[in-house]
Design an enzyme around this catalytic site. Sequence first.
Site, mmCIF file in Angstrom:
data_model
loop_
_atom_site.group_PDB
_atom_site.id
_atom_site.type_symbol
_atom_site.label_atom_id
_atom_site.label_comp_id
_atom_site.label_asym_id
_atom_site.label_seq_id
_atom_site.Cartn_x
_atom_site.Cartn_y
_atom_site.Cartn_z
ATOM 1 C CE LYS A 10 -0.284 -0.377 5.015
ATOM 2 N NZ LYS A 10 -1.051 -0.985 6.123
ATOM 3 N NE ARG A 108 -6.357 0.312 11.261
ATOM 4 C CZ ARG A 108 -5.116 0.152 10.818
ATOM 5 N NH1 ARG A 108 -4.218 1.110 10.972
ATOM 6 N NH2 ARG A 108 -4.762 -0.966 10.223
ATOM 7 C CE1 TYR A 229 14.105 31.616 4.700
ATOM 8 C CE2 TYR A 229 14.255 29.248 4.354
ATOM 9 C CZ TYR A 229 14.001 30.519 3.867
ATOM 10 O OH TYR A 229 13.641 30.688 2.568
HETATM 11 C C1 LIG Z 1 -0.260 -1.934 6.772
HETATM 12 C C2 LIG Z 1 -0.781 -3.234 7.185
HETATM 13 C C3 LIG Z 1 0.074 -4.354 7.301
HETATM 14 C C4 LIG Z 1 1.575 -4.260 7.185
HETATM 15 O O1 LIG Z 1 2.064 -3.743 8.396
HETATM 16 P P1 LIG Z 1 3.644 -3.558 8.663
HETATM 17 O O2 LIG Z 1 3.705 -3.152 10.072
HETATM 18 O O3 LIG Z 1 4.094 -2.503 7.723
HETATM 19 O O4 LIG Z 1 4.281 -4.866 8.374
HETATM 20 C C5 LIG Z 1 -0.492 -5.584 7.556
HETATM 21 N N1 LIG Z 1 -1.829 -5.708 7.734
HETATM 22 C C6 LIG Z 1 -2.667 -4.668 7.652
HETATM 23 C C7 LIG Z 1 -4.123 -4.866 7.877
HETATM 24 C C8 LIG Z 1 -2.177 -3.384 7.395
HETATM 25 O O5 LIG Z 1 -3.007 -2.347 7.349
#
Ligand SMILES: *Cc1c(COP(=O)(O)O)cnc(C)c1O
Length: 376
Positions: A10, A108, A229
């Site tokens: 993602k 969530r 700055y």
């Molecule tokens: C983002 C996500 C992961 C991966 O998590 P990491 O901590 O980056 O390995 C796995 N499962 C779900 C549902 C996620 O949202």
Amino acid sequence: MPAECSAVIKADAYGCGAAQVARALNKAGCKTFFVATIEEARSVREAVPEPVIYVLGGYFQNTGEHYAKINCRPVIGDLNELAEWDVFCRRSGWTGGAAIHIDTGMNRLGLTLAEAQAIIPRINAGDHGITLVMSHLVSAEQLNSPVNAKQLAAFRAIASEFSGVPAALANSSGIFLGAPFQFDLVRPGAALYGVNPTPEADNPMQQVVDLKARIVQTRNVERGESVGYGGTWTARRPTKLAIIAVGYADGYFRAASSNDGTRGAEVIVAGKRCPVAGRVSMDLIAIDITDLPPNAVRRGHMVTLLGEGITVDELAHHFGTIGYEVLTSLGHRYARVYTGGNVVEPPAKPAPVSAAEQPSSPQPLEQLASPPPLPS
Ligand SMILES: *Cc1c(COP(=O)(O)O)cnc(C)c1O
């Protein structure tokens, strides 16, 4: 049987480039990918025609054709959503499958345990269209958090009722909590890109991203002069600076600034660690290179922001955040160079891999980011 290792790609594979990462990992034998949105799924599907793609953001009414068109699967975490998906599948005849997400403490996304229980009769009736049952860990990076055991017990109980449906619980850190957390499929994201999944111990993963920036000017400032700055950093000795063409607009957070009294981040110049001097500005950062041998660097040379011992997690510390955000913030002005991923030979007979068995990053995918050449 060892768990299958999927890949979470993602947010453009945590800023690393979803298409490139998907191709490299698919070549290395990865058969299941997770993205956040249908748009992300679409670009991943263009890169890799075969593997399973799950969309973590779930399903919205009247979007079914998009899932069918690119053959991806929603991760469903609500009973209304499931009903809408069922309507689409019934009307269209689509049988591409969906995952069920069960909430075991994150609060969530996901069905409550009671809601999940309510669909067990459907599972037992067969032909249910559910291809994965999953949950997500709250504090997996804390080895001794009591939440881990609680979530494990809750998920184990409910997943066992989804008979015949593969189960998945562990993110990157969850994998390192041990075999009981791995079930049929593991879902690492951050660890694939070099973030330490075990922050309480040494990083078992290799660094994946190198980040470089160009020196656009070197200059000398006298003792007592300020830099940048706000004039928040004062030279305490005759000082030599290298000005590099990178800044907070490139995802190098302003929090890494160095002021009188507070040390900021460091970068590697000519093989040596040198501190940031003054505030990080939008497109430029001053580096104190006084301690380098004279003529060690000049205009046009590259310095290393990530790599040569500077880890994503170190930078995250200076940025006041986590490695995840360092990577997802990587800017769009970098020229991106991918090495390694294309030379991965798929295993003779691609087999599921147990991520926990791998001593280090299984993906020799490496990204070298650097700004484009200077205009001549
Ligand atoms: C983002 C996500 C992961 C991966 O998590 P990491 O901590 O980056 O390995 C796995 N499962 C779900 C549902 C996620 O949202």
